[in-house]
Structure formats: C-alpha cells, structure tokens
Design a protein around this motif. Sequence first.
Motif, PDB file in Angstrom:
ATOM      1  N   GLU A  27       0.832  -1.209   0.000  1.00 26.98           N
ATOM      2  CA  GLU A  27       0.000   0.000   0.000  1.00 26.98           C
ATOM      3  C   GLU A  27       0.866   1.258   0.000  1.00 26.98           C
ATOM      4  O   GLU A  27       0.522   2.252  -0.644  1.00 26.98           O
ATOM      5  CB  GLU A  27      -0.947  -0.003   1.199  1.00 26.98           C
ATOM      6  CG  GLU A  27      -2.085  -0.990   1.098  1.00 26.98           C
ATOM      7  CD  GLU A  27      -3.019  -0.690  -0.073  1.00 26.98           C
ATOM      8  OE1 GLU A  27      -3.402   0.483  -0.255  1.00 26.98           O
ATOM      9  OE2 GLU A  27      -3.343  -1.633  -0.827  1.00 26.98           O
ATOM     10  N   HIS A  28       1.964   1.231   0.735  1.00 23.27           N
ATOM     11  CA  HIS A  28       2.889   2.367   0.699  1.00 23.27           C
ATOM     12  C   HIS A  28       3.388   2.615  -0.722  1.00 23.27           C
ATOM     13  O   HIS A  28       3.467   3.771  -1.180  1.00 23.27           O
ATOM     14  CB  HIS A  28       4.086   2.109   1.614  1.00 23.27           C
ATOM     15  CG  HIS A  28       3.903   2.594   3.022  1.00 23.27           C
ATOM     16  ND1 HIS A  28       3.886   3.937   3.342  1.00 23.27           N
ATOM     17  CD2 HIS A  28       3.745   1.915   4.182  1.00 23.27           C
ATOM     18  CE1 HIS A  28       3.725   4.071   4.649  1.00 23.27           C
ATOM     19  NE2 HIS A  28       3.625   2.865   5.174  1.00 23.27           N
ATOM     20  N   VAL A  29       3.742   1.541  -1.410  1.00 21.85           N
ATOM     21  CA  VAL A  29       4.230   1.681  -2.786  1.00 21.85           C
ATOM     22  C   VAL A  29       3.149   2.291  -3.671  1.00 21.85           C
ATOM     23  O   VAL A  29       3.402   3.211  -4.461  1.00 21.85           O
ATOM     24  CB  VAL A  29       4.686   0.307  -3.331  1.00 21.85           C
ATOM     25  CG1 VAL A  29       5.068   0.425  -4.807  1.00 21.85           C
ATOM     26  CG2 VAL A  29       5.865  -0.227  -2.514  1.00 21.85           C
ATOM     27  N   LYS A  30       1.906   1.810  -3.538  1.00 23.65           N
ATOM     28  CA  LYS A  30       0.795   2.318  -4.345  1.00 23.65           C
ATOM     29  C   LYS A  30       0.508   3.784  -4.038  1.00 23.65           C
ATOM     30  O   LYS A  30       0.264   4.590  -4.951  1.00 23.65           O
ATOM     31  CB  LYS A  30      -0.452   1.472  -4.094  1.00 23.65           C
ATOM     32  CG  LYS A  30      -0.411   0.099  -4.729  1.00 23.65           C
ATOM     33  CD  LYS A  30      -1.553  -0.782  -4.245  1.00 23.65           C
ATOM     34  CE  LYS A  30      -2.908  -0.177  -4.531  1.00 23.65           C
ATOM     35  NZ  LYS A  30      -4.011  -1.078  -4.096  1.00 23.65           N
ATOM     36  N   LEU A  31       0.510   4.146  -2.763  1.00 25.16           N
ATOM     37  CA  LEU A  31       0.247   5.537  -2.378  1.00 25.16           C
ATOM     38  C   LEU A  31       1.291   6.468  -2.977  1.00 25.16           C
ATOM     39  O   LEU A  31       0.966   7.549  -3.489  1.00 25.16           O
ATOM     40  CB  LEU A  31       0.241   5.668  -0.855  1.00 25.16           C
ATOM     41  CG  LEU A  31      -0.960   5.091  -0.119  1.00 25.16           C
ATOM     42  CD1 LEU A  31      -0.695   5.068   1.381  1.00 25.16           C
ATOM     43  CD2 LEU A  31      -2.225   5.879  -0.417  1.00 25.16           C
ATOM     44  N   ALA A  32       2.555   6.046  -2.893  1.00 24.09           N
ATOM     45  CA  ALA A  32       3.641   6.877  -3.423  1.00 24.09           C
ATOM     46  C   ALA A  32       3.510   7.051  -4.935  1.00 24.09           C
ATOM     47  O   ALA A  32       3.746   8.142  -5.472  1.00 24.09           O
ATOM     48  CB  ALA A  32       4.991   6.266  -3.074  1.00 24.09           C
ATOM     49  N   GLU A  33       3.121   5.987  -5.625  1.00 22.78           N
ATOM     50  CA  GLU A  33       2.959   6.070  -7.076  1.00 22.78           C
ATOM     51  C   GLU A  33       1.771   6.950  -7.454  1.00 22.78           C
ATOM     52  O   GLU A  33       1.838   7.752  -8.389  1.00 22.78           O
ATOM     53  CB  GLU A  33       2.781   4.669  -7.657  1.00 22.78           C
ATOM     54  CG  GLU A  33       4.040   3.807  -7.578  1.00 22.78           C
ATOM     55  CD  GLU A  33       3.801   2.377  -8.029  1.00 22.78           C
ATOM     56  OE1 GLU A  33       2.614   1.985  -8.186  1.00 22.78           O
ATOM     57  OE2 GLU A  33       4.795   1.639  -8.203  1.00 22.78           O
ATOM     58  N   GLU A  34       0.679   6.827  -6.727  1.00 22.58           N
ATOM     59  CA  GLU A  34      -0.550   7.548  -7.067  1.00 22.58           C
ATOM     60  C   GLU A  34      -0.461   9.035  -6.750  1.00 22.58           C
ATOM     61  O   GLU A  34      -1.028   9.863  -7.468  1.00 22.58           O
ATOM     62  CB  GLU A  34      -1.736   6.932  -6.332  1.00 22.58           C
ATOM     63  CG  GLU A  34      -3.067   7.573  -6.682  1.00 22.58           C
ATOM     64  CD  GLU A  34      -4.247   6.861  -6.042  1.00 22.58           C
ATOM     65  OE1 GLU A  34      -5.367   7.404  -6.114  1.00 22.58           O
ATOM     66  OE2 GLU A  34      -4.052   5.761  -5.464  1.00 22.58           O
ATOM     67  N   HIS A  35       0.238   9.376  -5.667  1.00 28.19           N
ATOM     68  CA  HIS A  35       0.226  10.757  -5.192  1.00 28.19           C
ATOM     69  C   HIS A  35       1.608  11.415  -5.211  1.00 28.19           C
ATOM     70  O   HIS A  35       1.830  12.389  -4.499  1.00 28.19           O
ATOM     71  CB  HIS A  35      -0.347  10.818  -3.778  1.00 28.19           C
ATOM     72  CG  HIS A  35      -1.758  10.325  -3.670  1.00 28.19           C
ATOM     73  ND1 HIS A  35      -2.815  10.958  -4.274  1.00 28.19           N
ATOM     74  CD2 HIS A  35      -2.274   9.229  -3.026  1.00 28.19           C
ATOM     75  CE1 HIS A  35      -3.936  10.293  -4.008  1.00 28.19           C
ATOM     76  NE2 HIS A  35      -3.641   9.248  -3.262  1.00 28.19           N
ATOM     77  N   ASN A  36       2.532  10.864  -5.994  1.00 25.60           N
ATOM     78  CA  ASN A  36       3.881  11.433  -6.093  1.00 25.60           C
ATOM     79  C   ASN A  36       4.533  11.541  -4.712  1.00 25.60           C
ATOM     80  O   ASN A  36       5.014  12.608  -4.306  1.00 25.60           O
ATOM     81  CB  ASN A  36       3.847  12.805  -6.776  1.00 25.60           C
ATOM     82  CG  ASN A  36       5.226  13.293  -7.164  1.00 25.60           C
ATOM     83  OD1 ASN A  36       6.186  12.518  -7.244  1.00 25.60           O
ATOM     84  ND2 ASN A  36       5.359  14.594  -7.392  1.00 25.60           N
ATOM     85  N   GLY A  37       4.528  10.425  -4.009  1.00 26.05           N
ATOM     86  CA  GLY A  37       5.071  10.408  -2.661  1.00 26.05           C
ATOM     87  C   GLY A  37       6.533  10.795  -2.569  1.00 26.05           C
ATOM     88  O   GLY A  37       6.965  11.329  -1.552  1.00 26.05           O
TER      89      GLY A  37
END
Length: 410
Positions: free
Chosen positions: A76-86
């Motif tokens: 989920e951390h990986v997905k969040l970073a990809e989706e929101h330019n983490g």
Amino acid sequence: MEQAAQRNIVIIGGGIIGCSIAYYLSRHPSYSTSTTNIIVLEASANGVAQGASGKAGGLIAKWAYPREIVDISFPEHVKLAEEHNGAERWGWRFVGCGSWEGEGEGEALGEIGTGVGKGGNRKSLEKTLGLEATAPASRTDKGLPDDLTWVKEELTTSYSPMSGSDGTAQVHPYLFTTSMLDLAKEKGVQLVKGTAISVERVNRHVTGVTYKDHSDPCRIENLAATHVVLSAGAWSSSIIPSLPVEATRAHSVTIRPKADVTISPYVLFTDILLPHSHINVSPEIYARPDNEVYACGPGDDSRLPGNVDDVEVDLAACQSIIDHVASISRELREGTVDKRQACFLPVVRTGGGPIIGEADKIAKGLYIATGHTCWGICNAPGTAKVIAELIMGGKVRSRNLAKLAPSKFL
C-alpha cells in the motif's frame, strides 16, 4: 430502491493511523458525501501529527512486524507513493538499511549520558524484533557499502545489511501524515480540534463522542456517531480504560550537515562502544532525502502527560544522542542540530499487538486501531485499509487479522 444508511464516523486521533483511516474511508468504493460524514478529532491545538507521527524516523520495512499487517501495508505504501507522487510530497524512497557495529571517538565521550530521558527507566523500542539476526562472514571483512561514506571506516567493526534493495524504504512522517489528511479533506473529511473525553453508548451501540472544544475549554461538545474509531496512540486508554495500552517515551534529534556534504541514503542501527566509559549505546540514524539526518535513542517509561502538547523534552537525553552519532561521523559532528524532540509510542502492555478491529464486547460500532509501537508509520496503510473494509463493508477482505482483534486483548 432502498436508501443507503447514513454513516457518521468519528476518528479520535490525528496521528498517522487516524489520518490514514480517514484517507482510506474516503477512497472506499462505498463512500459518498451524501451518505457518509467523516470527522477527525485531534487533541493538539497545533493540528495533526504533533506526537510520534510527526517525530518518528519514518522507516517502512518488509521485515517489520506483525507480518499480518506488514504484508498489507508495504504494498500500500508503494501504491500511495505512485498515485500521489510520494517521492516529492512526503519523501518516499527505498534506502539501504544495516546494522553497524564499532567504536566511537572523542575526548568528552567518557562523561556523556546513555540517551535515556530524565524521570524514566530505559525501555527498548524493539524495532528489530521481527528481524532474524545476521552476521558478516568474517569480522575482518567490515562489509561497508562503497557509498556509505558518512561513518568512519576506521571506527567500523562490521556492517551487515538487514534487507535487500527493495526491502526497506522511508517517508518523512510529518509530511506523510499531513498529506494523508489533506488528501482525505479533498474528499470531504473534516478536522475538528478538541480533546476526546468519552465514547457515548446506548444499549451497547456507539452514539457519539464527547469532547472539550479548544476554542472554549469550559465548553463540552458532542459529535453524533454511528461509528467511532479510537486511534489516539498512547492516549487511547485514557478514553477506553480497559485497553491494555501504555506509553514509551522516545527522544530524537535532527541534524543538518554542511551545505557541501551529501549524505547517502542509509538507515543504520548502531552498536557503538564509547571510549573511556566502555559502555555500548545504540542510536538509530536515518538519512533523509533533503539531506536532513534523524537520530533517536532508547525509550523510557516516564509519565504520559494529559495532552500531546505537554510532552516534556529532556535536553540532556537529546545531547547524548547528538554526542553518540557524532562519535562515529565527522559529517554529523560538524552539522547543525535543527530539532530536539520527544514523543510517546503506544505499546500493548500484555504483549503482541497492534490492536485492530471492532470492539463489540464494549459497543457495536466502536473500532480500535492502536498499539503500533515504533511501527505506526510503516503499518498505517494496512491498518487503515482493514478498518475501512470493516466499517464500509462489514468484513476484512485483505487478510485474516483475528490475532490482532480487540477481543484478544479486552
């Protein structure tokens, strides 16, 4: 067509757990502002992320614990970073991570402290509890990576990697927490500043949350609720006293190296033998993307204050951490100390945890999400996804988390 039931959800606590839960609820397929109202109730007058969620190291690890929630959280951390330019928004990146053992240097080190805060006894933060011990093939082969140049090679006894290149990452915890809330607010989530007093119940169903309004401390207010999520970290048991959650205080500092110094992306778990005193200390050191360096010492069992804004910082404990990391790194010794701070971590007193799920033994509609120890930042997305599934869908789809259910602890 049957009209959807109205949900009024109150999340107690604006740390990383509460803000992540707000985010995941607002992204659930069943969420609509016409049927679901979400409020985050935060006790600090200064806003969210004022406790451990703003003062942690921000480590994200596949080798963290417990496995049940880590296996949900890391992807989920990986997905969040990809989706929101983490990477830009909250400093997401993969890092090298290892255990470093060696000696410190410096004439004054014989008189410095251990890093334990005044008024408390030493407590382990247990960050490496879920990791199998490893050792280099030979003590003579130090194993230092070529780009780990900000610790002195001549002081190093050994370096052992703790994971592969894709096994450990980091975020800036304050930026991650505030970003989760900001993204949730874009979908209609509201922030209310006030100190929760109690969860109201009628016939063993939650009906609301009573709180002190920050604008007028003499005024007691009530937020109507069909669902209440208790994610107040170390303060959770002040609202539900039967929760076996206690607090561990941890001190930390941030150091800004000189402008011409580049700190390579490593997190070190150290074991430093101090000269003269011949005692071992074990600060953790985190290099951050903006070239800031975070370092923390051991925990202690000092008394938890009534509000996060009243946490006391022991400057002597902070100075010990500074001295310890400076003893193995010229770059850190010559840097400027930006912050000296302390926070309280929520720990399940009976062992295990965190506690995640509906506490229907107390009341239907009451959900617990606390006791994450030092892994709150790491395990927040997984916790939030599970709580959102329970509230919006009635059951957990991600994984069986029976071992972490409130019924196991209450």
